[in-house]
Design an enzyme around this catalytic site. Structure first.
Site, short mmCIF file in Angstrom:
data_model
loop_
_atom_site.label_atom_id
_atom_site.label_comp_id
_atom_site.label_asym_id
_atom_site.label_seq_id
_atom_site.Cartn_x
_atom_site.Cartn_y
_atom_site.Cartn_z
N SER A 122 23.68 -7.49 1.53
CA SER A 122 22.85 -7.11 2.46
C SER A 122 21.62 -8.19 2.91
O SER A 122 21.83 -9.09 3.24
CB SER A 122 22.28 -5.65 2.20
OG SER A 122 21.71 -4.94 3.31
N ASP A 140 32.17 -1.93 7.23
CA ASP A 140 30.58 -1.67 7.12
C ASP A 140 30.14 -1.87 8.72
O ASP A 140 30.94 -2.53 9.46
CB ASP A 140 30.13 -2.93 6.36
CG ASP A 140 28.68 -2.96 6.43
OD1 ASP A 140 27.95 -1.82 6.50
OD2 ASP A 140 27.98 -4.09 6.07
N HIS A 161 29.84 -1.45 3.18
CA HIS A 161 28.99 -2.23 3.09
C HIS A 161 28.82 -2.97 1.40
O HIS A 161 28.64 -4.04 1.17
CB HIS A 161 27.44 -1.78 3.32
CG HIS A 161 26.40 -2.38 3.35
ND1 HIS A 161 26.00 -3.51 4.12
CD2 HIS A 161 25.03 -2.55 2.36
CE1 HIS A 161 24.90 -4.11 4.02
NE2 HIS A 161 24.27 -3.45 2.98
#
Length: 543
Positions: A269, A460, A519
């Site tokens: 991230s 994601d 993700h």
């Protein structure tokens, strides 16, 4: 249906304040406040805005008018976390940076020089031996503690797990969650650590933990995240990099048995910002005890200008999964992107607060907002959000476990409570313009020295595989043409031949797409995740 409050978005969508509309203030309730530390971010912002041009002011006004709530919600910086520092006698080891800095050696020319580079005098490392039998997370050797920056009053918490296999020879990996402002202990107990926390609070052994063949350090950073704390704040990636270098230097000084082994930085991230900068900081010190060999960035945010173009395709059925948005919403995103791209380009040119903050506010509202409002999981296009603010109920289980007194005592935590994500930190980073800055420009320098892996789960949305593949192919570096031409090949599990993804690689650069991963790839695809890590650490894709 719950609307997702993405850790990568929640702060960004409400993080800036127009200087002509609001006065930034301190919170009213402070504990042990060091005002100079908290005033630095505000002072930096004030100094940056002195050079605000008429064109830039018009941009601020335009974006503030379009998204007034986003600008109104950031009149305050976060309150420091309550804490009680333990006496030094309660720690098994304390490594003082001043002692490390005082060691001089003779070089090949017969001249005296410091054994290790860097400004370390202000740092100490406190170490606690964690009894594996108390918590039952894993049977391996464990250490936890704090890196203390005594000058800035910052205290970063870490938790180290030795390899289950061959710790005397296996590599060491640092894991960083993103946010910015989310605890890496989420990664520990939800993704790649030795155990996960179940609904009843019990621990479940993870056969696919990344410490199967590597020792792993989980770090809560920046300060005021997870078990970390400070009376001040950190609001940009570069400042956080100095802390990481100090932590690793002192850790490997205390435990030299790990310092000669290959070391790798990994994360996901917003770690797509952190990792290039942190690795560059380490490599800038030629006399170091950190054997950095590679970096791994999972579903990262690294090059906003390239990546934001791919939100519309991913939301509208062009990323391999059914569309989440209807045609009118997709068209609205198409219409909004040129303005978004223009704002990001301005940020890339100046790298200033006054250009980077409006870019973040406009683009996040225009390119992520439509998806977020559907209530679908921004971390996984296949699923709606759960009851937790971040869509996953597992996060609540982890928070409950890490707030247990016996857990906090076992690892030496000094804060009054644990929170998985601190959205104030998220806003602080955006308010300093960090969100959209072009940290991908650091990567070519890394590729000159070490291999870089960018991997992405293909389900994601928030940091989707389309955008990650695109920025790696757009990056200008000496191996650019060869990498761009490289074909995607099947990535299979060794032994059974099961296809779990696709990979392309050239020179020191590798991109990998993991099938049916969101993700958090290790959460959705633990077996494929461990296969990827084991083979990457073995050097299979390096040239």
């Amino acid at each position: 249906m719950r609307v997702a409050a993405s850790a990568l978005l929640a702060g960004a969508a409400s993080a800036a304040v127009a200087p002509q509309q609001q006065i930034l203030k301190f919170p009213s309730s402070f504990s042990e406040l060091k005002e100079d530390l908290w005033s630095k971010p505000l002072h930096n912002l004030e100094e940056s805005l002195k050079s605000l041009t008429g064109e830039a002011k018009a941009t601020w006004d335009e974006v503030a008018t379009m998204y007034p709530e986003s600008f109104d919600k950031a009149a305050f910086f976060s309150t420091p976390k309550p804490h009680t520092r333990k006496h030094d006698s309660e720690w098994d080891h304390i490594v003082k940076g001043a002692d490390v800095q005082s060691v001089w050696v003779e070089n090949a020319q017969g001249e005296k020089e410091r054994e290790i580079d860097g400004k370390l005098e202000q740092f100490d490392l406190r170490v606690k031996k964690v009894d594996p039998s108390v918590l039952g997370v894993d049977k391996v050797k464990q250490y936890s503690g704090y890196l203390d920056d005594n000058e800035e009053d910052k205290h970063l918490f870490y938790w180290f797990f030795e390899s289950r296999n061959d710790p005397k020879n296996d590599p060491v990996v640092l894991w960083l969650n993103g946010g910015p402002g989310c605890s890496s202990l989420m990664g520990l107990f939800m993704e790649l650590g030795p155990a996960s926390v179940m609904k009843d609070g019990k621990l479940k052994h993870n056969d696919y933990s990344w410490n199967a063949n590597a020792s792993v350090i989980f770090l809560d950073q920046p300060v005021n995240v997870g078990y970390s704390y400070s009376s001040g704040s950190v609001s940009n990636t570069v400042a956080a990099g100095k802390d990481i270098y100090a932590l690793l230097t002192l850790f490997f000084k205390q435990f030299p048995e790990y310092s000669k082994q290959p070391f790798h930085i990994s994360g996901e991230s917003y770690a797509g910002h952190y990792i290039p900068v942190f690795a560059s900081e380490i490599l800038s010190h030629k006399k170091r005890n950190i054997n950095l060999q590679s970096v791994l960035i999972g579903n990262g945010l690294t090059d906003g200008l390239t990546q934001y173009e791919y939100y519309r395709p991913m939301a509208c059925g062009e990323g391999g999964w059914p569309a989440v948005l209807d045609e009118s919403s997709c068209q609205a995103m198409d219409n909004a992107y040129p303005r978004c791209a223009s704002l990001i380009e301005n940020c890339y040119k100046s790298e200033s607060v006054w250009s980077c903050v409006p870019a973040s506010i406009y683009c996040n509202n225009a390119m992520i907002g439509p998806y977020q409002r559907t209530g679908q999981n921004v971390y996984d296009v296949r699923r709606p959000c759960g009851d937790n603010q971040l869509c996953y109920d597992e996060i609540d289980y982890i928070s409950a476990f890490l707030n247990k007194k016996e857990v906090m005592k076992a690892v030496g935590a000094e804060v009054s409570s644990y929170d998985s994500c601190n959205f104030d930190i998220n806003r602080n980073f955006l308010l300093q313009g960090d969100w959209m800055k072009p940290y991908h420009r650091v990567v070519p320098g890394l590729l000159e020295e070490i291999p870089v892996l960018v991997y992405a789960g293909d389900a994601d949305y928030i940091c989707n595989w389309l955008g990650n593949k695109a920025w790696t192919e757009a990056l200008e570096w000496k191996g650019h043409e060869e990498y761009k031409k490289a074909e995607m090949k099947d990535f299979k599990i060794d032994g059974d031949g099961k296809k779990v993804g696709e990979v392309k690689s050239s020179g020191n650069f590798t991109f990998m797409k993991i099938h049916a991963g969101g993700h958090m790839v290790p959460f959705d695809q633990p077996e494929a995740s461990l296969e990827m890590v084991n083979r990457w650490l073995s050097g299979e894709f390096w040239e």
